[in-house]
Design a protein around this motif. Sequence first.
Motif, PDB file in Angstrom:
ATOM      1  N   VAL A  76       0.862  -1.184   0.000  1.00  0.00           N
ATOM      2  CA  VAL A  76       0.000   0.000   0.000  1.00  0.00           C
ATOM      3  C   VAL A  76       0.894   1.229   0.000  1.00  0.00           C
ATOM      4  CG1 VAL A  76      -1.756   1.319   1.229  1.00  0.00           C
ATOM      5  CG2 VAL A  76      -1.848  -1.167   1.268  1.00  0.00           C
ATOM      6  N   VAL A  77       0.667   2.124  -0.945  1.00  0.00           N
ATOM      7  CA  VAL A  77       1.421   3.375  -0.990  1.00  0.00           C
ATOM      8  C   VAL A  77       0.433   4.524  -1.084  1.00  0.00           C
ATOM      9  CG1 VAL A  77       2.913   4.808  -2.431  1.00  0.00           C
ATOM     10  CG2 VAL A  77       3.544   2.455  -1.979  1.00  0.00           C
ATOM     11  N   GLY A  78       0.575   5.490  -0.192  1.00  0.00           N
ATOM     12  CA  GLY A  78      -0.304   6.649  -0.223  1.00  0.00           C
ATOM     13  C   GLY A  78      -1.765   6.289  -0.072  1.00  0.00           C
ATOM     14  N   GLY A  79      -2.044   5.200   0.657  1.00  0.00           N
ATOM     15  CA  GLY A  79      -3.426   4.798   0.887  1.00  0.00           C
ATOM     16  C   GLY A  79      -4.051   4.038  -0.265  1.00  0.00           C
ATOM     17  N   LYS A  80      -3.286   3.830  -1.344  1.00  0.00           N
ATOM     18  CA  LYS A  80      -3.817   3.118  -2.507  1.00  0.00           C
ATOM     19  C   LYS A  80      -3.308   1.682  -2.519  1.00  0.00           C
ATOM     20  CE  LYS A  80      -3.934   7.329  -5.298  1.00  0.00           C
ATOM     21  NZ  LYS A  80      -3.285   8.058  -6.395  1.00  0.00           N
ATOM     22  N   SER A  81      -4.196   0.741  -2.471  1.00  0.00           N
ATOM     23  CA  SER A  81      -3.818  -0.663  -2.453  1.00  0.00           C
ATOM     24  C   SER A  81      -3.453  -1.120  -3.859  1.00  0.00           C
ATOM     25  CB  SER A  81      -4.979  -1.515  -1.934  1.00  0.00           C
ATOM     26  OG  SER A  81      -4.808  -2.862  -2.285  1.00  0.00           O
ATOM     27  N   PHE A  82      -2.248  -1.679  -3.998  1.00  0.00           N
ATOM     28  CA  PHE A  82      -1.836  -2.223  -5.281  1.00  0.00           C
ATOM     29  C   PHE A  82      -2.810  -3.302  -5.750  1.00  0.00           C
ATOM     30  CE2 PHE A  82       2.870  -1.391  -4.031  1.00  0.00           C
ATOM     31  CZ  PHE A  82       2.725  -0.046  -4.352  1.00  0.00           C
ATOM     32  N   THR A  83      -3.200  -4.159  -4.827  1.00  0.00           N
ATOM     33  CA  THR A  83      -4.076  -5.279  -5.191  1.00  0.00           C
ATOM     34  C   THR A  83      -5.427  -4.777  -5.674  1.00  0.00           C
ATOM     35  OG1 THR A  83      -2.965  -6.636  -3.539  1.00  0.00           O
ATOM     36  CG2 THR A  83      -5.049  -7.456  -4.395  1.00  0.00           C
ATOM     37  N   ALA A  84      -5.976  -3.771  -4.999  1.00  0.00           N
ATOM     38  CA  ALA A  84      -7.265  -3.216  -5.414  1.00  0.00           C
ATOM     39  C   ALA A  84      -7.181  -2.608  -6.805  1.00  0.00           C
ATOM     40  CB  ALA A  84      -7.731  -2.166  -4.405  1.00  0.00           C
ATOM     41  N   VAL A  85      -6.092  -1.934  -7.106  1.00  0.00           N
ATOM     42  CA  VAL A  85      -5.912  -1.339  -8.432  1.00  0.00           C
ATOM     43  C   VAL A  85      -5.787  -2.445  -9.485  1.00  0.00           C
ATOM     44  CG1 VAL A  85      -4.359   0.024  -9.891  1.00  0.00           C
ATOM     45  CG2 VAL A  85      -4.936   0.813  -7.580  1.00  0.00           C
ATOM     46  N   ALA A  86      -5.013  -3.498  -9.176  1.00  0.00           N
ATOM     47  CA  ALA A  86      -4.857  -4.611 -10.116  1.00  0.00           C
ATOM     48  C   ALA A  86      -6.192  -5.277 -10.402  1.00  0.00           C
ATOM     49  CB  ALA A  86      -3.851  -5.625  -9.564  1.00  0.00           C
ATOM     50  N   ILE A  87      -6.981  -5.497  -9.363  1.00  0.00           N
ATOM     51  CA  ILE A  87      -8.303  -6.117  -9.533  1.00  0.00           C
ATOM     52  C   ILE A  87      -9.206  -5.227 -10.385  1.00  0.00           C
ATOM     53  CG2 ILE A  87     -10.435  -6.716  -8.311  1.00  0.00           C
ATOM     54  CD1 ILE A  87      -8.642  -7.705  -5.994  1.00  0.00           C
ATOM     55  N   ASN A  88      -9.194  -3.940 -10.107  1.00  0.00           N
ATOM     56  CA  ASN A  88     -10.027  -3.005 -10.852  1.00  0.00           C
ATOM     57  C   ASN A  88      -9.636  -2.978 -12.332  1.00  0.00           C
ATOM     58  OD1 ASN A  88     -11.992  -0.850 -11.099  1.00  0.00           O
ATOM     59  ND2 ASN A  88     -10.266   0.561 -11.247  1.00  0.00           N
ATOM     60  N   CYS A  89      -8.333  -2.956 -12.590  1.00  0.00           N
ATOM     61  CA  CYS A  89      -7.849  -2.950 -13.979  1.00  0.00           C
ATOM     62  C   CYS A  89      -8.252  -4.222 -14.715  1.00  0.00           C
ATOM     63  CB  CYS A  89      -6.327  -2.825 -13.998  1.00  0.00           C
ATOM     64  SG  CYS A  89      -5.693  -1.203 -13.521  1.00  0.00           S
ATOM     65  N   ALA A  90      -8.037  -5.371 -14.077  1.00  0.00           N
ATOM     66  CA  ALA A  90      -8.359  -6.648 -14.714  1.00  0.00           C
ATOM     67  C   ALA A  90      -9.860  -6.767 -14.973  1.00  0.00           C
ATOM     68  CB  ALA A  90      -7.870  -7.800 -13.840  1.00  0.00           C
ATOM     69  N   SER A  91     -10.663  -6.330 -14.008  1.00  0.00           N
ATOM     70  CA  SER A  91     -12.115  -6.427 -14.139  1.00  0.00           C
ATOM     71  C   SER A  91     -12.632  -5.540 -15.263  1.00  0.00           C
ATOM     72  CB  SER A  91     -12.790  -6.049 -12.825  1.00  0.00           C
ATOM     73  OG  SER A  91     -12.398  -6.921 -11.785  1.00  0.00           O
ATOM     74  N   LYS A  92     -12.162  -4.296 -15.280  1.00  0.00           N
ATOM     75  CA  LYS A  92     -12.633  -3.365 -16.315  1.00  0.00           C
ATOM     76  C   LYS A  92     -12.197  -3.820 -17.706  1.00  0.00           C
ATOM     77  CE  LYS A  92     -13.550   1.080 -14.130  1.00  0.00           C
ATOM     78  NZ  LYS A  92     -14.093   0.521 -12.913  1.00  0.00           N
ATOM     79  N   ALA A  93     -10.930  -4.244 -17.830  1.00  0.00           N
ATOM     80  CA  ALA A  93     -10.447  -4.726 -19.125  1.00  0.00           C
ATOM     81  C   ALA A  93     -11.211  -5.977 -19.550  1.00  0.00           C
ATOM     82  CB  ALA A  93      -8.952  -5.012 -19.056  1.00  0.00           C
ATOM     83  N   GLY A  94     -11.410  -6.894 -18.609  1.00  0.00           N
ATOM     84  CA  GLY A  94     -12.113  -8.137 -18.919  1.00  0.00           C
ATOM     85  C   GLY A  94     -13.540  -7.906 -19.361  1.00  0.00           C
ATOM     86  N   GLU A  95     -14.234  -6.998 -18.691  1.00  0.00           N
ATOM     87  CA  GLU A  95     -15.616  -6.684 -19.062  1.00  0.00           C
ATOM     88  C   GLU A  95     -15.671  -6.123 -20.480  1.00  0.00           C
ATOM     89  OE1 GLU A  95     -16.844  -3.990 -16.028  1.00  0.00           O
ATOM     90  OE2 GLU A  95     -16.802  -5.522 -14.457  1.00  0.00           O
ATOM     91  N   TRP A  96     -14.714  -5.241 -20.812  1.00  0.00           N
ATOM     92  CA  TRP A  96     -14.680  -4.653 -22.153  1.00  0.00           C
ATOM     93  C   TRP A  96     -14.354  -5.705 -23.205  1.00  0.00           C
ATOM     94  CZ3 TRP A  96     -10.444  -3.575 -25.548  1.00  0.00           C
ATOM     95  CH2 TRP A  96     -10.793  -2.784 -26.647  1.00  0.00           C
ATOM     96  N   ILE A  97     -13.380  -6.561 -22.920  1.00  0.00           N
ATOM     97  CA  ILE A  97     -12.999  -7.628 -23.851  1.00  0.00           C
ATOM     98  C   ILE A  97     -14.206  -8.529 -24.155  1.00  0.00           C
ATOM     99  CG2 ILE A  97     -11.638  -9.751 -24.060  1.00  0.00           C
ATOM    100  CD1 ILE A  97      -9.488  -8.246 -22.330  1.00  0.00           C
ATOM    101  N   LYS A  98     -14.952  -8.858 -23.126  1.00  0.00           N
ATOM    102  CA  LYS A  98     -16.095  -9.762 -23.310  1.00  0.00           C
ATOM    103  C   LYS A  98     -17.124  -9.160 -24.263  1.00  0.00           C
ATOM    104  CE  LYS A  98     -19.366 -12.599 -20.698  1.00  0.00           C
ATOM    105  NZ  LYS A  98     -19.909 -12.908 -19.354  1.00  0.00           N
TER     106      LYS A  98
END
Length: 284
Positions: free
Chosen positions: A9-31
């Motif tokens: 976690v850096v500056g209150g931003k969770s790396f894992t949360a950002v990775a999940i958000n990126c994968a989910s948004k990209a995956g939804e668009w790809i589908k």
Amino acid sequence: MSDQLNASVVGGKSFTAVAINCASKAGEWIKTKLGNYASLDIKYSSHDLVTEIDKGSERLIKNLVMTHFPHHSFLGEEGVEPGPKASAKALEDKLDAEYLWIVDPIDGTTNFVHGFPFFCVSIALAHKGDVIVGVVYDPVKDELFVAEKGKGAYVHGKRMSVSSEETLRGSLVATGLPADHHYALPVNLKGIAAVAPQVRNLRIAGSAALHMAYVAAGRLSGFWEIGLSSWDLAAGALLIQESGGIVTDTNGKPYDLSVRNVMASNGRIQDELIAALAAANANE
């Protein structure tokens, strides 16, 4: 807690949360684009395809990552010239980065192109060369595989564990058909001929990252392939390690980001699988 885990976690931003958000948004668009791509290009071989959807997915992920972490480095498959030498050089140029995002925007593009529902988005984050976050998202099945170093690996919010098979004879194992027809494919075909008679069965479904997620989830007991790249392996390697499995190269050397010939398993069949490839001269 280690410094690496404190670094998640850096500056209150969770790396894992950002990775999940990126994968989910990209995956939804790809589908939404399944069966609806406009252009198809061959990169390194007829097994190595790219569409504008791959490129769009990578842009989406990179823009989101850079919005949150503008000083991080980014290594995406579609930003690299085709071929094994180019992918190795691209990784080498970025290995000194403190934080490096390693992304395959669609792992299994050939499957995507043909409407075969086995492809995924793979996102990993390495801290000083050590993978600390791994996310693999299958948009067709809406399955999200997530691992954080030292904190376990999960799918559908439930902790994953590798399979309990003790021998090759009782194991379902996967491999791939490499894009490099000059070197990697002939070696892997020798491995297939050697391993197939020794296992319960063999699967070649066309996405290394998703195969590795399946090893982590206990659906497969092992996976190997010659000639892969860091973006194929980084997220899946952490998933397996955090699920109790083992990832090495095909000679048994511990996994790091530079590994191209991978061997991953529940740990129990690792030595037997390495030996099977070695006996066939199919391990490198």
